[in-house]
Design an enzyme around this catalytic site. Structure first.
Site, mmCIF file in Angstrom:
data_model
loop_
_atom_site.group_PDB
_atom_site.id
_atom_site.type_symbol
_atom_site.label_atom_id
_atom_site.label_comp_id
_atom_site.label_asym_id
_atom_site.label_seq_id
_atom_site.Cartn_x
_atom_site.Cartn_y
_atom_site.Cartn_z
ATOM 1 N N ARG A 19 3.576 -5.563 -8.092
ATOM 2 C CA ARG A 19 2.611 -6.157 -7.137
ATOM 3 C C ARG A 19 1.259 -5.500 -7.340
ATOM 4 O O ARG A 19 1.127 -4.519 -8.053
ATOM 5 C CB ARG A 19 3.050 -5.876 -5.693
ATOM 6 N N TYR A 157 -2.583 11.805 2.022
ATOM 7 C CA TYR A 157 -2.812 10.857 0.916
ATOM 8 C C TYR A 157 -4.013 11.326 0.090
ATOM 9 O O TYR A 157 -3.967 11.367 -1.146
ATOM 10 C CB TYR A 157 -3.059 9.471 1.514
ATOM 11 N N ALA A 158 -5.098 11.712 0.770
ATOM 12 C CA ALA A 158 -6.311 12.181 0.085
ATOM 13 C C ALA A 158 -6.012 13.424 -0.745
ATOM 14 O O ALA A 158 -6.491 13.564 -1.876
ATOM 15 C CB ALA A 158 -7.402 12.488 1.108
ATOM 16 N N ALA A 159 -5.187 14.315 -0.195
ATOM 17 C CA ALA A 159 -4.838 15.544 -0.925
ATOM 18 C C ALA A 159 -4.084 15.201 -2.210
ATOM 19 O O ALA A 159 -4.318 15.803 -3.262
ATOM 20 C CB ALA A 159 -3.990 16.452 -0.040
HETATM 21 N N1 LIG Z 1 -5.624 -1.169 -2.402
HETATM 22 C C1 LIG Z 1 -6.674 -0.373 -2.320
HETATM 23 O O1 LIG Z 1 -7.686 -0.663 -1.622
HETATM 24 C C2 LIG Z 1 -6.699 0.929 -3.070
HETATM 25 C C3 LIG Z 1 -7.854 1.711 -3.015
HETATM 26 C C4 LIG Z 1 -7.914 2.888 -3.730
HETATM 27 C C5 LIG Z 1 -6.842 3.275 -4.516
HETATM 28 N N2 LIG Z 1 -5.723 2.514 -4.560
HETATM 29 C C6 LIG Z 1 -4.631 2.957 -5.440
HETATM 30 O O2 LIG Z 1 -4.363 1.925 -6.380
HETATM 31 C C7 LIG Z 1 -2.971 1.971 -6.765
HETATM 32 C C8 LIG Z 1 -2.357 0.597 -6.619
HETATM 33 O O3 LIG Z 1 -2.468 0.202 -5.256
HETATM 34 P P1 LIG Z 1 -2.115 -1.272 -4.773
HETATM 35 O O4 LIG Z 1 -3.014 -1.534 -3.614
HETATM 36 O O5 LIG Z 1 -2.067 -2.211 -5.944
HETATM 37 O O6 LIG Z 1 -0.629 -1.013 -4.201
HETATM 38 P P2 LIG Z 1 0.471 -2.057 -3.694
HETATM 39 O O7 LIG Z 1 -0.047 -3.440 -3.671
HETATM 40 O O8 LIG Z 1 1.038 -1.468 -2.451
HETATM 41 O O9 LIG Z 1 1.579 -1.971 -4.876
HETATM 42 C C9 LIG Z 1 2.238 -0.751 -5.103
HETATM 43 C C10 LIG Z 1 3.201 -0.903 -6.266
HETATM 44 O O10 LIG Z 1 3.917 0.334 -6.407
HETATM 45 C C11 LIG Z 1 5.313 0.133 -6.143
HETATM 46 N N3 LIG Z 1 5.796 1.253 -5.356
HETATM 47 C C12 LIG Z 1 5.374 1.658 -4.129
HETATM 48 N N4 LIG Z 1 6.103 2.689 -3.697
HETATM 49 C C13 LIG Z 1 7.013 2.956 -4.676
HETATM 50 C C14 LIG Z 1 8.071 3.906 -4.802
HETATM 51 N N5 LIG Z 1 8.337 4.788 -3.831
HETATM 52 N N6 LIG Z 1 8.809 3.892 -5.923
HETATM 53 C C15 LIG Z 1 8.548 2.995 -6.905
HETATM 54 N N7 LIG Z 1 7.575 2.073 -6.840
HETATM 55 C C16 LIG Z 1 6.826 2.053 -5.733
HETATM 56 C C17 LIG Z 1 5.386 -1.188 -5.357
HETATM 57 O O11 LIG Z 1 6.633 -1.853 -5.506
HETATM 58 P P3 LIG Z 1 7.847 -1.607 -4.450
HETATM 59 O O12 LIG Z 1 7.249 -1.622 -3.075
HETATM 60 O O13 LIG Z 1 8.815 -2.709 -4.696
HETATM 61 O O14 LIG Z 1 8.426 -0.283 -4.792
HETATM 62 C C18 LIG Z 1 4.266 -1.973 -6.047
HETATM 63 O O15 LIG Z 1 4.704 -2.453 -7.297
HETATM 64 C C19 LIG Z 1 -2.342 3.060 -5.887
HETATM 65 O O16 LIG Z 1 -2.293 4.275 -6.604
HETATM 66 C C20 LIG Z 1 -3.311 3.199 -4.725
HETATM 67 O O17 LIG Z 1 -3.251 4.483 -4.141
HETATM 68 C C21 LIG Z 1 -5.625 1.347 -3.857
#
Ligand SMILES: NC(=O)c1ccc[n+]([C@@H]2O[C@H](COP(=O)([O-])OP(=O)(O)OC[C@H]3O[C@@H](n4cnc5c(N)ncnc54)[C@H](OP(=O)(O)O)[C@@H]3O)[C@@H](O)[C@H]2O)c1
Length: 249
Positions: A19, A157-159
């Site tokens: 996702r 999370y920030a840490a």
């Molecule tokens: N969205 C934002 O605004 C934002 C901003 C700054 C940084 N980020 C960073 O960007 C990255 C991607 O974020 P996103 O928004 O695309 O996230 P997302 O839509 O929540 O997708 C997270 C992905 O990681 C998998 N995942 C989550 N927990 C997991 C676990 N415990 N074990 C294995 N897989 C896991 C999820 O699949 P399952 O749930 O099926 O496991 C999914 O495929 C992250 O590192 C996030 O911190 C996001």
């Protein structure tokens, strides 16, 4: 491209490719001819369809970031299946419902550190061992603007994200001589399942504080990750690349 990767095709391992950003990266790398190995806790329409349509190029497995031996097992399975690993994107992370630090339980703190910091470190070690035998490779750690600016309710999370940035810098020094580049990409806010809980009021505030006046399109974040991994960025390592519309400037 030269060396073994040119012969077998390039291989990317992406955590959380079902996702959000991970899915976009998986799809775009597949479109560019890469083999992609990815995992998440649950399969979905994307992982099932892609595994059925591209069995020679795509590997998905159910793995939880909290399970260290399963992470190592997945790296071994991916390297065996595709003949090596050229790129690790540490993308998956967890952002719990925003909660004030004083009331966060020890269990939640430990779980967040395990999934957002210990797991990417374990994946980097397992992948770097494979890359070292190839004398080339790259690691991109997906961080967050929370690593470089303070926000209420996301201290742990920030840490973890700031830890990931420090990890990238020092690892780049250690792995550079092995021809392995390591960088962090720091996205600002973009729409995904992780940000569905951002209220309209907060969204407006983010937009107001962002010089470009909007949230990122997820493809703009993917563009930056793919640029960092491209030959055009072949002399960039140990850096944190911020892609946030200017909100932290
Ligand atoms: N969205 C934002 O605004 C934002 C901003 C700054 C940084 N980020 C960073 O960007 C990255 C991607 O974020 P996103 O928004 O695309 O996230 P997302 O839509 O929540 O997708 C997270 C992905 O990681 C998998 N995942 C989550 N927990 C997991 C676990 N415990 N074990 C294995 N897989 C896991 C999820 O699949 P399952 O749930 O099926 O496991 C999914 O495929 C992250 O590192 C996030 O911190 C996001």
């Amino acid at each position: 491209m030269s060396g073994p990767a040119a012969v077998r095709g390039q291989v990317a391992l992406i955590s959380g490719g079902s996702r959000g950003l991970g899915r976009i990266l998986a799809q775009r790398l597949l479109d560019e001819g890469w083999k992609v190995a990815t995992f998440s806790r649950s399969a979905n329409e994307f992982t099932e369809r892609t595994a059925a349509e591209r069995p020679d190029d795509f590997l998905w497995a159910q793995v939880d970031l909290g399970d260290r031996s399963a992470l190592r097992g997945f790296v071994t399975a991916a390297a065996r299946r595709f003949g090596g690993i050229d790129l690790l994107i540490n993308n998956a992370a967890v952002l719990n419902k925003q909660e004030l630090f004083l009331t966060t339980s020890t269990r939640q703190i430990d779980a967040l550190i395990a999934s957002n910091l210990s797991a990417p470190i374990a994946l980097a070690q397992a992948c770097a061992r494979v890359m070292s035998t190839q004398s080339s490779g790259q690691i991109v750690n997906v961080s967050s603007i929370n690593a470089i600016r303070g926000y209420r309710g996301v201290a742990v999370y920030a840490a973890t994200k700031a830890g990931l940035d420090g990890f990238s810098r020092s690892l780049a020094r250690e792995l550079g001589p092995l021809n392995i580049r390591v960088n962090s990409v720091i996205p600002g806010f973009f729409d995904s399942d992780m940000t569905t809980e951002v209220t309209d009021r907060n969204r407006e505030r983010i937009q107001r504080r962002t010089p470009l006046g909007r949230l990122a399109d997820i493809d703009e974040i993917a563009d930056t990750v793919l640029f960092v991994t491209s030959s055009r960025a072949s002399f960039i390592t140990g850096q944190t690349i911020v892609v946030d519309g200017g909100i932290t400037c």
